[in-house]
Design an enzyme around this catalytic site. Structure first.
Site, short mmCIF file in Angstrom:
data_model
loop_
_atom_site.label_atom_id
_atom_site.label_comp_id
_atom_site.label_asym_id
_atom_site.label_seq_id
_atom_site.Cartn_x
_atom_site.Cartn_y
_atom_site.Cartn_z
N ASP A 82 -20.94 -27.08 84.74
CA ASP A 82 -20.85 -28.42 85.35
C ASP A 82 -19.62 -29.20 84.89
OD1 ASP A 82 -23.26 -28.11 86.74
OD2 ASP A 82 -24.39 -28.62 84.95
N HIS A 139 -21.61 -26.50 92.81
CA HIS A 139 -20.25 -27.02 92.71
C HIS A 139 -20.10 -28.24 93.63
CE1 HIS A 139 -18.69 -22.87 91.22
NE2 HIS A 139 -19.35 -23.54 90.31
P1 IMP Z 1 -29.87 -19.24 85.25
O1 IMP Z 1 -28.39 -19.02 85.46
O2 IMP Z 1 -30.53 -19.97 86.38
O3 IMP Z 1 -30.59 -18.02 84.80
O4 IMP Z 1 -29.99 -20.27 84.01
C1 IMP Z 1 -29.50 -19.94 82.70
C2 IMP Z 1 -28.90 -21.16 82.04
O5 IMP Z 1 -27.71 -21.55 82.71
C3 IMP Z 1 -29.80 -22.39 82.06
O6 IMP Z 1 -29.54 -23.14 80.91
C4 IMP Z 1 -29.31 -23.15 83.29
O7 IMP Z 1 -29.61 -24.52 83.24
C5 IMP Z 1 -27.83 -22.88 83.19
N1 IMP Z 1 -27.17 -22.96 84.49
C6 IMP Z 1 -27.23 -22.07 85.49
N2 IMP Z 1 -26.44 -22.44 86.51
C7 IMP Z 1 -25.87 -23.59 86.15
C8 IMP Z 1 -24.91 -24.45 86.76
O8 IMP Z 1 -24.41 -24.25 87.85
N3 IMP Z 1 -24.56 -25.54 86.03
C9 IMP Z 1 -25.05 -25.80 84.80
N4 IMP Z 1 -25.92 -25.02 84.20
C10 IMP Z 1 -26.33 -23.93 84.85
#
Ligand code: IMP
Length: 420
Positions: free
Chosen positions: A13, A41
């Site tokens: 982010d 995004h």
């Molecule tokens: P996952 O990618 O959904 O398996 O999540 C794994 C970790 O990455 C968690 O802490 C999510 O909150 C974080 N996360 C996944 N995608 C994003 C994103 O686009 N922005 C910020 N954090 C993310």
């Protein structure tokens, strides 16, 4: 032309969407190389405000070829919905291509993500719940289904039935209803049919772009602190947001990637669990979150917020060798007369600027310098030289502690609000 990688240098982010959207104005090809629709995004431009989940942020340049690369995991139904909403806003997606080698993110991955988080209880990871972890687990475990497999409907249906035979045992064991292979396969096949020729061999496209010396941009999802290998494991995503992964995930020989832009927010944010040394809590956190509108683009979750952490950003630089840094949301810090800036950690009585592994990171105390704020609104500034002297000093401190020059500075959400 160098291939440019735009990558996150914090917990995700950082504002990569905005930077990619800006650079994509002059790009010929924009490629997403890892992750899935866990990405969010945010892009603000003359067409409106968009939260892109799978489609590369280059989609607003009608001349750029946009590729969802082989290193991604793709929920075809979500991709179709995203295309429909972009088209409804008047954005053509005719130049979108999806690698036929990318892995399908199937409905059972979403269910397993949810169940896995539930079973972890207090140890949960705080995933986005989009099924990304289970999809990559299947890929690595050689149970994944690559997108090209939809082309042989009979074989595809058999694959779905075969995979569901074991997945349904798991789902029912944890209290979910079993999934019907016919319904699941129908859904994916219908989405694939909508995508039609967009599903293709992207290596040939990338190869010919490289041969023509085209301007290629590769766009990472998330940031170094959530990298599977170098982040805060297990509170990481299941792929590698580092620039090194762009080579494999986009299908570009590593020597071709010569420009690496590390994107950092002027402060820090994170969604999901895991250590975050400079995190603010209580009213201070609430006021920064509200002021900066820090809510997850994918899940809407309130983001955790904190001061800039140079140890984390330097960790990202050690792994990515940024040729430049893009600092986003500098304007937000205009609200502070003094700004704490973390330059090192205290660990067991000693000082370190090295990123320790997760369980040790949980024990560190951030060491701060106090930098002077500029207490001014930066709206409308058109030149970096016009930034208040304190803001320039803040950027200089980022350069010194992270180790790379600041090439871009964001002072507002719009594309134009970026000082080069
Ligand atoms: P996952 O990618 O959904 O398996 O999540 C794994 C970790 O990455 C968690 O802490 C999510 O909150 C974080 N996360 C996944 N995608 C994003 C994103 O686009 N922005 C910020 N954090 C993310």
């Amino acid at each position: 032309m160098p291939v440019t990688a735009v990558v996150g240098a914090q917990w995700g982010d950082e504002g990569k969407g905005k930077i990619t959207d800006l650079l994509a104005q002059t790009a010929d090809v924009v490629i997403r190389y890892q992750g899935g629709n866990n990405a969010g995004h945010t892009v603000v431009n003359q067409f409106g405000t968009f939260k892109l989940h799978l489609v590369p942020s280059g989609i607003f340049n009608p001349n750029a070829l946009c590729i969802v690369g082989p290193g991604t995991v793709v929920d075809l139904q979500v991709l179709c919905e995203e295309i429909v909403s972009l088209e409804a806003a008047g954005i053509s997606t005719a130049n979108l291509r999806v690698s036929d080698r990318a892995h399908l993110l199937m409905p059972w991955h979403i269910a397993l993500d949810r169940l896995d988080e539930r079973e972890r209880g207090r140890q949960k990871l705080g995933t986005t719940g989009r099924g990304v972890g289970p999809a990559y687990a299947d890929k690595v475990g050689r149970h994944g289904i690559q997108i090209y497999e939809v082309r042989d409907e009979k074989a595809f249906r058999e694959r779905v039935s075969h995979e569901l035979a074991t997945k349904n045992v798991l789902l029912t064991r944890f209290g979910d209803a079993p999934m019907d292979p016919v319904t699941v396969a129908d859904g994916v096949l219908a989405a694939a049919a909508k995508l039609g020729d967009r599903i293709t061999d992207t290596l040939t496209l990338v190869e010919s772009a490289l041969a023509k010396d085209a301007a290629i941009l590769v766009e990472g999802q998330l940031g170094a602190m959530r990298d599977l290998d170098w982040g805060i494991y297990p509170y990481v995503t299941s792929s590698n947001p580092l620039a090194g992964a762009a080579s494999v995930g986009a299908g570009i020989p590593p020597r071709a990637i010569t420009r690496v832009i590390g994107v950092v927010k002027a402060y820090s944010t994170a969604v999901g669990e895991g250590p975050f040394p400079t995190e603010l809590i209580g009213p201070q956190a609430d006021s920064l979150r509200e002021m900066a509108n820090e809510y997850g683009a994918t899940t809407g979750r309130p983001r955790r917020v904190g001061w800039f952490d140079a140890v984390a950003a330097h960790h990202a630089h050690r792994l990515n060798a940024f040729t430049e840094i893009a600092v986003t949301k500098l304007d937000i810090l205009g609200a502070y007369a003094e700004i704490p800036f973390c330059t090192s950690y205290e660990l067991d009585g000693a000082t370190t600027t090295s990123m320790p592994p997760t369980r040790i990171l949980e024990r560190v105390k951030p060491r701060y310098e106090t930098l002077r704020g500029w207490s001014r609104d930066l709206t409308g500034l058109a030149d970096r030289a016009h930034l208040p002297v304190e803001a320039r000093a803040y950027l200089k401190r980022i350069e010194e502690t992270v180790g790379a020059p600041v090439g871009m500075v964001g002072i507002g959400p719009e594309r134009e609000a970026t000082l080069l």
